[in-house]
Design a protein around this motif. Structure first.
Motif, mmCIF file in Angstrom:
data_model
loop_
_atom_site.group_PDB
_atom_site.id
_atom_site.type_symbol
_atom_site.label_atom_id
_atom_site.label_comp_id
_atom_site.label_asym_id
_atom_site.label_seq_id
_atom_site.Cartn_x
_atom_site.Cartn_y
_atom_site.Cartn_z
ATOM 1 N N THR A 37 27.636 174.122 25.946
ATOM 2 C CA THR A 37 27.759 175.586 25.927
ATOM 3 C C THR A 37 28.852 176.034 24.966
ATOM 4 O O THR A 37 28.661 176.954 24.164
ATOM 5 C CB THR A 37 28.061 176.121 27.341
ATOM 6 N N GLY A 38 30.015 175.374 25.045
ATOM 7 C CA GLY A 38 31.132 175.734 24.179
ATOM 8 C C GLY A 38 30.825 175.490 22.717
ATOM 9 O O GLY A 38 31.152 176.322 21.852
ATOM 10 N N ALA A 39 30.173 174.373 22.427
ATOM 11 C CA ALA A 39 29.800 174.069 21.043
ATOM 12 C C ALA A 39 28.806 175.103 20.533
ATOM 13 O O ALA A 39 28.916 175.571 19.394
ATOM 14 C CB ALA A 39 29.194 172.669 20.963
ATOM 15 N N GLY A 40 27.856 175.479 21.374
ATOM 16 C CA GLY A 40 26.859 176.478 20.984
ATOM 17 C C GLY A 40 27.491 177.809 20.624
ATOM 18 O O GLY A 40 27.072 178.480 19.674
ATOM 19 N N GLU A 41 28.520 178.198 21.373
ATOM 20 C CA GLU A 41 29.235 179.453 21.078
ATOM 21 C C GLU A 41 29.874 179.405 19.694
ATOM 22 O O GLU A 41 29.823 180.380 18.937
ATOM 23 C CB GLU A 41 30.314 179.689 22.145
ATOM 24 N N LEU A 42 30.468 178.270 19.371
ATOM 25 C CA LEU A 42 31.113 178.115 18.061
ATOM 26 C C LEU A 42 30.089 178.077 16.931
ATOM 27 O O LEU A 42 30.290 178.692 15.877
ATOM 28 C CB LEU A 42 31.953 176.831 18.040
ATOM 29 N N PHE A 43 28.991 177.357 17.140
ATOM 30 C CA PHE A 43 27.952 177.265 16.106
ATOM 31 C C PHE A 43 27.390 178.652 15.793
ATOM 32 O O PHE A 43 27.166 179.003 14.629
ATOM 33 C CB PHE A 43 26.819 176.347 16.559
ATOM 34 N N LYS A 44 27.146 179.430 16.831
ATOM 35 C CA LYS A 44 26.575 180.768 16.648
ATOM 36 C C LYS A 44 27.525 181.667 15.856
ATOM 37 O O LYS A 44 27.109 182.419 14.976
ATOM 38 C CB LYS A 44 26.276 181.409 18.008
ATOM 39 N N LYS A 45 28.802 181.555 16.145
ATOM 40 C CA LYS A 45 29.789 182.450 15.528
ATOM 41 C C LYS A 45 30.201 182.015 14.127
ATOM 42 O O LYS A 45 30.416 182.856 13.239
ATOM 43 C CB LYS A 45 31.019 182.541 16.424
ATOM 44 N N TYR A 46 30.324 180.701 13.903
ATOM 45 C CA TYR A 46 30.873 180.212 12.634
ATOM 46 C C TYR A 46 29.888 179.397 11.787
ATOM 47 O O TYR A 46 30.225 179.010 10.666
ATOM 48 C CB TYR A 46 32.110 179.346 12.901
ATOM 49 N N GLY A 47 28.692 179.144 12.318
ATOM 50 C CA GLY A 47 27.778 178.246 11.623
ATOM 51 C C GLY A 47 28.021 176.823 12.102
ATOM 52 O O GLY A 47 29.015 176.538 12.766
ATOM 53 N N ASP A 54 26.484 189.069 16.155
ATOM 54 C CA ASP A 54 27.560 188.139 15.779
ATOM 55 C C ASP A 54 27.070 186.734 15.419
ATOM 56 O O ASP A 54 27.858 185.792 15.389
ATOM 57 C CB ASP A 54 28.613 188.030 16.895
ATOM 58 N N MET A 55 25.781 186.578 15.162
ATOM 59 C CA MET A 55 25.277 185.252 14.786
ATOM 60 C C MET A 55 25.497 185.006 13.299
ATOM 61 O O MET A 55 25.244 185.870 12.472
ATOM 62 C CB MET A 55 23.785 185.123 15.127
#
Length: 207
Positions: free
Chosen positions: A9-19, A92-93
């Motif tokens: 979940t945490g990794a997914g949040e970062l991927f969505k926000k920063y690529g 924000d994606m």
């Protein structure tokens, strides 16, 4: 939530926000306040985390869309609710997300293509058939061709060679594409109902 789920979940949040490419395993560890060693106890590499986080996100999206498809009174209402859901999903994606997957994470890319070319395309096709039967969409449409066009438009908005991220907002692009698509398929009856839904949504936002 287990530690495995927290990592995904945490990794997914970062991927969505920063690529994907710009997020390292160290970034994920810092974001979750755990050690990188802990992450490697559960996952062999970043590629595995990318694939699993994408699957988790798409499963959530599928639940959202299925809820809409099963609880709408007509094809126009379905379209409007899907549009609203998409705007929220794209908020924000990072546009580079799709490119990063395609170039650096082939397993995740296969997951995305399967979701796009099977689930999304089939749902668009069913919506088109429903709208045609209800008289809201033009009767001369080819559902298969237009469903394929629609899913490719979704992906086109992520192409930064065509729409540079510093000039275009992903959510605005998707909304423009969506409105263009809708106005190309509706009858006058469908256009009026669609506009009624849009006016109602705008009115609710201003309350």
């Amino acid at each position: 939530m287990s530690i495995e789920e927290k990592i995904i979940t945490g990794a997914g949040e970062l991927f969505k926000k920063y690529g994907i490419r710009s997020v390292s395993m160290d970034d994920i560890a810092r974001h979750l306040s755990i050690s990188k060693k802990t992450i490697y106890q559960y996952y062999k590499d970043k590629d595995e985390i990318v694939s699993l986080s994408l699957k988790k996100h798409l499963e959530y999206e599928k639940q959202e869309y299925d809820q809409i498809f099963n609880n709408t009174s007509n094809a126009i209402e379905e379209l409007v609710k899907v549009s609203k859901c998409m705007r929220q999903d794209f908020k924000d994606m990072k546009p580079s997300l799709i490119f990063d997957m395609q170039k650096y994470h082939p397993n995740a890319w296969k997951v995305w293509l399967s979701f796009k070319n099977e689930y999304i395309k089939n749902q668009v096709m069913e919506n088109l058939k429903r709208g045609m039967a209800e008289g809201y969409f033009r009767e001369d449409l080819n559902p298969d061709i237009l469903a394929r066009l629609r899913v490719e438009l979704v992906q086109l908005a992520f192409d930064e060679d065509v729409f540079p991220a510093d000039q275009y907002n992903l959510r605005d692009l998707q909304l423009q594409f969506f409105n263009h698509f809708v106005h190309g398929i509706v009858t006058e009856k469908g256009r009026k109902l669609y506009q009624k839904h849009i006016d109602s949504e705008i009115s609710n936002q201003h309350k």
